[in-house]
Structure formats: C-alpha cells, structure tokens
Design a protein around this motif. Structure first.
Motif, PDB file in Angstrom:
ATOM      1  N   LEU A 170     -13.803   5.275  41.128  1.00 57.57           N
ATOM      2  CA  LEU A 170     -12.734   6.075  40.375  1.00 57.57           C
ATOM      3  C   LEU A 170     -13.354   7.564  40.276  1.00 57.57           C
ATOM      4  O   LEU A 170     -14.324   8.184  40.361  1.00 57.57           O
ATOM      5  CB  LEU A 170     -13.542   5.717  38.843  1.00 57.57           C
ATOM      6  N   ASP A 171     -12.184   8.325  41.194  1.00 63.33           N
ATOM      7  CA  ASP A 171     -12.546   9.670  41.705  1.00 63.33           C
ATOM      8  C   ASP A 171     -12.143  10.698  40.444  1.00 63.33           C
ATOM      9  O   ASP A 171     -11.623  10.322  39.316  1.00 63.33           O
ATOM     10  CB  ASP A 171     -11.550   9.759  42.761  1.00 63.33           C
ATOM     11  N   ASP A 172     -12.877  11.864  40.668  1.00 61.29           N
ATOM     12  CA  ASP A 172     -12.600  12.881  39.634  1.00 61.29           C
ATOM     13  C   ASP A 172     -12.867  12.505  38.218  1.00 61.29           C
ATOM     14  O   ASP A 172     -12.075  12.821  37.242  1.00 61.29           O
ATOM     15  CB  ASP A 172     -11.297  13.553  39.864  1.00 61.29           C
ATOM     16  N   PHE A 173     -13.826  11.604  38.042  1.00 62.20           N
ATOM     17  CA  PHE A 173     -13.929  10.988  36.709  1.00 62.20           C
ATOM     18  C   PHE A 173     -14.355  12.081  35.711  1.00 62.20           C
ATOM     19  O   PHE A 173     -14.941  12.928  35.623  1.00 62.20           O
ATOM     20  CB  PHE A 173     -15.182   9.783  36.822  1.00 62.20           C
ATOM     21  N   ALA A 200     -22.062  12.004  42.355  1.00 59.27           N
ATOM     22  CA  ALA A 200     -21.722  13.463  41.796  1.00 59.27           C
ATOM     23  C   ALA A 200     -21.208  14.236  42.964  1.00 59.27           C
ATOM     24  O   ALA A 200     -21.691  14.222  43.845  1.00 59.27           O
ATOM     25  CB  ALA A 200     -23.018  14.167  41.187  1.00 59.27           C
ATOM     26  N   GLU A 201     -20.031  14.871  42.543  1.00 61.06           N
ATOM     27  CA  GLU A 201     -19.390  15.421  43.661  1.00 61.06           C
ATOM     28  C   GLU A 201     -19.267  17.118  43.571  1.00 61.06           C
ATOM     29  O   GLU A 201     -19.616  17.667  42.697  1.00 61.06           O
ATOM     30  CB  GLU A 201     -17.824  15.001  43.851  1.00 61.06           C
ATOM     31  N   GLY A 202     -19.384  17.764  44.388  1.00 65.34           N
ATOM     32  CA  GLY A 202     -19.372  19.154  44.564  1.00 65.34           C
ATOM     33  C   GLY A 202     -20.642  19.795  44.017  1.00 65.34           C
ATOM     34  O   GLY A 202     -20.811  20.905  43.372  1.00 65.34           O
TER      35      GLY A 202
HETATM   36 CA    CA Z   1     -13.114  14.047  43.943  1.00 67.53          CA
END
Ligand code: CA
Ligand code: C2E
Ligand code: CA
Ligand code: CA
Length: 278
Positions: A179-182, A237-239
């Motif tokens: 599940l992206d950009d959660f 964790a992204e970014g």
């Molecule tokens: Ca993303």
C-alpha cells in the motif's frame, strides 16, 4: 470601437490557450513515446533497516523526449492517467521491470532482489490485469516472489470488495502487494483492514516530520508501524534523506528504508550494486 479592438485577434495573449496547446503537444509526444517504447526505467534501491542490505528496488518511469527534454514523472504520469494512456504505459512498465529484474544479481545475503512496480487505478480496473501479471512473469522467467505491486489509496477507492478479491488472486501467485503513499488518503485504516497486503509504505510527508518527536506525524508513524505489524505486514519508509531519520524510523520498528540516503533512482541498478560491493 476601441472596445472591439484586439478582441478577436489571434495575436492576443491567452495563457490558458498556450497551456492547453503545450499539454496537447505533450500528450501527443507521450502517446508516441509509449507506442515506440521510448521510456526507460530507473530503479531506486530498498534497504533492510537492521542488515543495511539491499532487498529490492522500485521501478520508476523516466521519459527523456527528443524535443521536450526530460519530463518529470509527476507531470507525465498525471497526463497518462487523465488520458487513459496509463494502461499501455503501465503494461510496458510491468513487463520491462520483470524482464530487467530477471537478470539482476542477487543481494548482499545471496537472496534474490525484489522489483516493485507502481500500478494505477485504471490499470487494475482492466479485466485483463491478472492475466497480464501472470504473462509478464511467465515470459520473463521472474519468480512471482520477486515481484511486488504498489497501489495507492486512489487506485482502490472504487470497489473495495472486488479489488480485495483480485489482490488475493494475485497474492496466491506469490506476488506481494504494497500500500503506497500510506497515510495521504482518507481511508487508510479501512484499506489496512480490508485489503490483503504484505507491505505498507509510509509516505515521505510523514518521514519529513519524523525527527520532530512532538509532531502529529511522528505519533502517527509509530501508530502505523504498530498497527501494520499487528496485522502481519511489514513497513517501508520512503523518502528517507538523513541518518537521523533512518535512526528514528529504525527505532520505531520500520523494516525497510528507501530514499536518497540509500540511493537515488538508478538507471543501471546492476552497475550500482556492483560498484557498491567492490
Ligand atoms: Ca510512494
Ligand atoms: P512514488 O511511487 O511515491 O515514488 C517515489 C518518488 O519519490 C520518486 O519520484 C522518487 O524519485 C522520489 N524519492 C525517492 N526518495 C526520495 C528522497 O529521499 N527525497 C526526495 N525528495 N524524493 C525521493 P519520481 O520518480 O519523480 O516519481 C513520482 C511519482 O510518479 C511516483 O511516486 C509514482 O506515483 C509515479 N510513477 C513513477 N513511475 C510510475 C509508473 O511506472 N507507474 C505509475 N502508475 N506511476 C509511476
Ligand atoms: Ca511507489
Ligand atoms: Ca510518495
């Protein structure tokens, strides 16, 4: 008389018209680029928090047009979604990512690397989607366990029940679901409850604030990690840009990190892995 002057003249400046023309032009160039497979993929590595080992990479579409120059993915993906071009574009990304990942070297621990592919709402709504995933795996020889599909909340906002069923069938192949950009949508908790997923990707906007321990984002990040874990999901964790963020996210229990701290998206992932090992 003076009122009429200039009104119907073609030379009159109309920023709206200019923008529409530019967009129309971009759309035409993009359609051609997709048809002729002139896009490329960059791969951003994902690293295990504890081991620091590379466990996989996310495929990100790149477009360097002969005439327009490099166009930002945020811009051309938006146009692709609005025009329906995303279906053909996304199919190309899925197949290309599977073929390229099939020849990647293994990661630090000897485990095979996973490739993550972004999937949009329109794409997943195609009745042929399941068959295309299966076909991409068969044709490329990539094991299903090496493929992860990333979906955003908007991608599944339609019919939750039929989406959940489709995702179950895809997972039965051995493919994982993220599940992206959660946390950026409106129904995050509902998604977490109703969708069969393996991973939750905490959006960069939360990661940006995580070092401010009193911020609501930091509190929410902890909550998402513990909720995901209790549902048997892992957390990415992204970014992640700083060592301080990485340390905190690790202490909060995040499993995997992605961001400039580890690496920017790489046009040649195998080369990058090689230079890192050597
Ligand atoms: Ca993303
Ligand atoms: P996303 O899925 O959230 O992908 C992560 C974006 O964050 C990428 O931007 C990546 O380059 C950027 N990023 C990663 N780490 C950092 C960091 O540490 N700092 C900063 N400032 N940025 C970081 P990119 O490549 O511009 O892609 C933007 C969006 O375009 C993606 O967001 C995704 O939603 C969409 N996109 C890209 N490729 C595809 C595709 O093949 N299919 C679909 N449907 N969407 C795609
Ligand atoms: Ca993504
Ligand atoms: Ca994001």
């Amino acid at each position: 008389r003076s009122k009429a002057k200039g009104r119907g003249r073609v030379t009159q400046f109309d920023p709206g018209l200019l923008a529409r023309r530019a967009r129309h032009h971009l759309e035409r160039r993009l359609r051609e680029a997709v048809r002729e497979a002139r896009l490329t993929l960059a791969y951003q590595p994902l690293a295990g928090v504890l081991s620091g080992r590379i466990v996989g990479a996310e495929a990100l579409a790149r477009w360097d047009d002969e005439e327009l120059g490099p166009v930002s993915p945020v811009e051309f993906i938006t146009v692709a979604e609005e025009t329906g071009l995303i279906v053909d574009l996304g199919r190309w990304v899925l197949r290309t990512a599977c073929f390229e990942a099939a020849s990647w070297p293994s990661g630090g621990g000897g485990d095979r690397l996973k490739v993550s592919v972004n999937v949009s709402a329109l794409q997943i709504a195609q009745p042929s989607f399941f068959r295309e995933v299966l076909q991409a795996l068969t044709d490329s020889g990539l094991p299903a366990s090496c493929l992860c599909l990333e979906l955003t909340e908007t991608a599944v906002i339609g019919d939750m029940r039929s989406t959940a069923q489709l995702l179950r069938e895809i997972r039965d192949l051995g493919v994982s679901i993220a599940l992206d950009d959660f946390g950026t949508g409106f129904s995050s908790l509902t998604m977490l409850r109703d969708l069969p997923a393996d991973l939750v990707k905490i959006d960069k906007s939360f990661v940006d604030k995580v070092t401010d321990e009193t911020s609501a984002d930091s509190v929410l990040t902890r909550l998402v990690v513990s909720t995901a874990h209790s549902l048997g999901m892992r957390v990415v964790a992204e970014g992640v840009e700083t060592a301080e963020q990485a340390g905190l996210l690790g202490s909060m229990g995040c499993d995997v990190l992605q961001g400039w701290l580890i690496a920017k998206p790489q046009p040649d992932l195998a080369g990058w892995l090689h230079s890192r090992a050597g």
